[in-house]
Design a protein around this motif. Structure first.
Motif, PDB file in Angstrom:
ATOM      1  N   LEU A 188     100.399  -7.148  25.705  1.00  0.00           N
ATOM      2  CA  LEU A 188     100.324  -7.723  27.041  1.00  0.00           C
ATOM      3  C   LEU A 188     101.453  -7.216  27.929  1.00  0.00           C
ATOM      4  CD1 LEU A 188      98.846  -9.741  28.876  1.00  0.00           C
ATOM      5  CD2 LEU A 188     100.364 -11.524  27.999  1.00  0.00           C
ATOM      6  N   VAL A 189     102.669  -7.121  27.364  1.00  0.00           N
ATOM      7  CA  VAL A 189     103.809  -6.637  28.142  1.00  0.00           C
ATOM      8  C   VAL A 189     103.608  -5.180  28.541  1.00  0.00           C
ATOM      9  CG1 VAL A 189     106.268  -6.076  28.017  1.00  0.00           C
ATOM     10  CG2 VAL A 189     105.441  -8.273  27.153  1.00  0.00           C
ATOM     11  N   VAL A 190     103.142  -4.355  27.605  1.00  0.00           N
ATOM     12  CA  VAL A 190     102.907  -2.939  27.904  1.00  0.00           C
ATOM     13  C   VAL A 190     101.828  -2.781  28.961  1.00  0.00           C
ATOM     14  CG1 VAL A 190     102.091  -0.755  26.945  1.00  0.00           C
ATOM     15  CG2 VAL A 190     103.700  -2.148  25.656  1.00  0.00           C
ATOM     16  N   ALA A 191     100.764  -3.564  28.857  1.00  0.00           N
ATOM     17  CA  ALA A 191      99.679  -3.475  29.839  1.00  0.00           C
ATOM     18  C   ALA A 191     100.163  -3.877  31.227  1.00  0.00           C
ATOM     19  CB  ALA A 191      98.516  -4.354  29.403  1.00  0.00           C
ATOM     20  N   CYS A 192     100.937  -4.957  31.315  1.00  0.00           N
ATOM     21  CA  CYS A 192     101.447  -5.400  32.622  1.00  0.00           C
ATOM     22  C   CYS A 192     102.421  -4.379  33.202  1.00  0.00           C
ATOM     23  CB  CYS A 192     102.128  -6.752  32.481  1.00  0.00           C
ATOM     24  SG  CYS A 192     101.012  -8.108  32.058  1.00  0.00           S
TER      25      CYS A 192
END
Length: 201
Positions: A188-192
């Motif tokens: 989720l952090v990488v996608a954001c």
């Protein structure tokens, strides 16, 4: 002469850009089809392991695990089929445009052999352009496939966690749940972060 050469160069550049666009969409659809097919096969193998022999008498958490793997299998199988159908739409468009260009070239060669006083014949032949790829349709197919695949990932994660809690000691269940949570949070952090970088660029 100079204008004619410029027109030819522009037409070549336009065709190359259009070809690159079509190839990009084909690569996307093939990639998601391969990924979805791979996970569907993995989930089918997991179902053969997690499905109990006693049927409904299995614990509730075991039934939730089977439901997670089954739904993940359905989602990923459907995503693979849908991406294949979208790729077929793109191939059909390419075949249609190639056939139409061939027909236009044949008609143009025949017209060059016959003198005509109608100048609009030349204008129509020179002004012929390929139709744009069905980008809107492909984008909708691709978005649906991505969303369905992500939902399948979530269902598979639920199935894994429930299966571990049903078959392994409590300490293993806790550790596995933490691992799944770390993986989900990292993704989720990488996608954001990537989405913010794309918007900034």
């Amino acid at each position: 002469g100079t204008q004619a050469e410029q027109d030819k160069d522009d037409e070549k550049a336009r065709k190359k850009a259009q070809h690159d666009l079509e190839k990009s969409w084909m690569d996307r659809l093939q990639l998601i089809s391969v990924i979805a097919t791979f996970f569907a096969s993995a989930e089918a193998q997991m179902l053969s392991i997690t499905t109990p022999s006693q049927g409904d008498s299995s614990p509730v958490i075991q039934q939730i695990s089977n439901a997670g793997f089954t739904s993940a299998f359905v989602f990923h199988s459907f995503a693979a089929m849908l991406s294949f159908f979208a790729a077929f739409v793109l191939v059909r468009y390419q075949v249609h445009e190639a056939k139409r260009e061939t027909d236009e070239n044949e008609r143009g060669a025949e017209k060059q052999q016959v003198w005509s006083s109608d100048p609009h014949l030349v204008i129509r032949r020179v002004g012929h352009r390929r139709q744009e790829p069905p980008v809107n349709v492909l984008h909708k197919f691709h978005s649906v496939c991505v969303y369905i695949t992500v939902v399948g990932f979530i269902m598979a994660a639920i199935g894994i966690i429930c299966f571990v809690w049903a078959q392994q000691p409590r300490s293993v269940g806790i550790f596995t749940s933490v691992c799944v949570g770390v993986c989900a949070l990292t993704g989720l952090v990488v996608a954001c972060t990537n989405s913010k970088d794309i918007e900034a660029s």
